[in-house]
Design a protein around this motif. Structure first.
Motif, mmCIF file in Angstrom:
data_model
loop_
_atom_site.group_PDB
_atom_site.id
_atom_site.type_symbol
_atom_site.label_atom_id
_atom_site.label_comp_id
_atom_site.label_asym_id
_atom_site.label_seq_id
_atom_site.Cartn_x
_atom_site.Cartn_y
_atom_site.Cartn_z
ATOM 1 N N UNK A 37 0.831 -1.200 0.000
ATOM 2 C CA UNK A 37 0.000 0.000 0.000
ATOM 3 C C UNK A 37 0.868 1.254 0.000
ATOM 4 N N UNK A 38 1.920 1.248 0.818
ATOM 5 C CA UNK A 38 2.831 2.398 0.857
ATOM 6 C C UNK A 38 3.512 2.600 -0.489
ATOM 7 N N UNK A 39 3.984 1.517 -1.078
ATOM 8 C CA UNK A 39 4.638 1.616 -2.390
ATOM 9 C C UNK A 39 3.653 2.089 -3.460
ATOM 10 N N UNK A 107 12.356 8.011 8.363
ATOM 11 C CA UNK A 107 13.185 8.787 7.455
ATOM 12 C C UNK A 107 12.502 8.948 6.095
ATOM 13 N N UNK A 108 11.900 7.865 5.610
ATOM 14 C CA UNK A 108 11.146 7.959 4.365
ATOM 15 C C UNK A 108 9.965 8.907 4.532
ATOM 16 N N UNK A 109 9.301 8.837 5.669
ATOM 17 C CA UNK A 109 8.146 9.697 5.911
ATOM 18 C C UNK A 109 8.544 11.165 5.890
ATOM 19 N N UNK A 142 4.063 5.965 5.586
ATOM 20 C CA UNK A 142 5.347 5.509 6.112
ATOM 21 C C UNK A 142 5.553 5.984 7.550
ATOM 22 N N UNK A 143 5.064 7.168 7.878
ATOM 23 C CA UNK A 143 5.141 7.642 9.255
ATOM 24 C C UNK A 143 4.334 6.790 10.204
ATOM 25 N N UNK A 144 3.163 6.385 9.769
ATOM 26 C CA UNK A 144 2.356 5.487 10.598
ATOM 27 C C UNK A 144 3.028 4.132 10.759
#
Length: 181
Positions: A37-39, A107-109, A142-144
């Protein structure tokens, strides 16, 4: 000695284990569907950034053009990090994607949200806002993921039934009263 022979027999196994445990392994707390889902959100965010960025560049206002160019670059970075197969003509695409996969989720978030906010701050318009919304949403996802899994009800019930002295022992904190005794 047999363990060193096994390690020397597979030189890439140790690197793969380190890379797998960094984020892609089973111990990261993210389910397979949430990872996809993130991707998927990042790729769709890249598409929306690219379309809105090109649309933003069709103007004579220099701030709109700058925001549009930034949005196209954001789309390129999102494609490069999340879907390197879309950038087959670039030699270093797989290396960048592998390095991006080693980043922690927070870091991605921060990175995805940061590159999505900049054009909106540069030129606030309907196109920049909605063009970057999905890229920002992928950063939020990504933060979640960096927060980890939600605890189960059994763990909360055990903590609720504990006495204050048990909680101090459980957390390892010592109050001044117990230190004096």
């Amino acid at each position: 000695m047999p363990s060193s022979e096994a390690a020397s027999a597979e030189p890439g196994a140790e690197d793969a284990a380190v890379a797998g445990s960094a984020q892609g392994g089973g111990d990261d707390g993210m389910t397979w569907w949430y990872r996809w889902l993130c991707r998927f959100a990042a790729v769709i965010g890249g598409v929306s950034c690219a379309i809105a960025g090109v649309w933003n560049c069709v103007t004579i206002d220099p701030l709109n053009i700058a925001a549009g160019v930034w949005m196209v670059l954001t789309a390129f970075v999102l494609f490069l990090c999340e879907a390197p197969f879309c950038c087959q003509f670039i030699e270093f695409a797989n290396a960048v994607s592998a390095r991006a996969d080693k980043l922690r989720y927070w870091q991605k978030a921060m990175f995805y949200c940061g590159i999505a906010i900049f054009p909106v701050c540069l030129r606030f318009s309907f196109t920049t806002l909605f063009g970057n919304a999905i890229a920002f949403a992928s950063g939020v996802l990504y933060g979640l993921a960096s927060l980890g899994k939600k605890g189960d009800a059994v763990s909360y019930a055990r903590l609720k039934d504990k006495k204050p002295a048990d909680e101090e022992r459980f957390t390892g904190s010592i109050t001044n009263e117990t230190a004096m005794q």
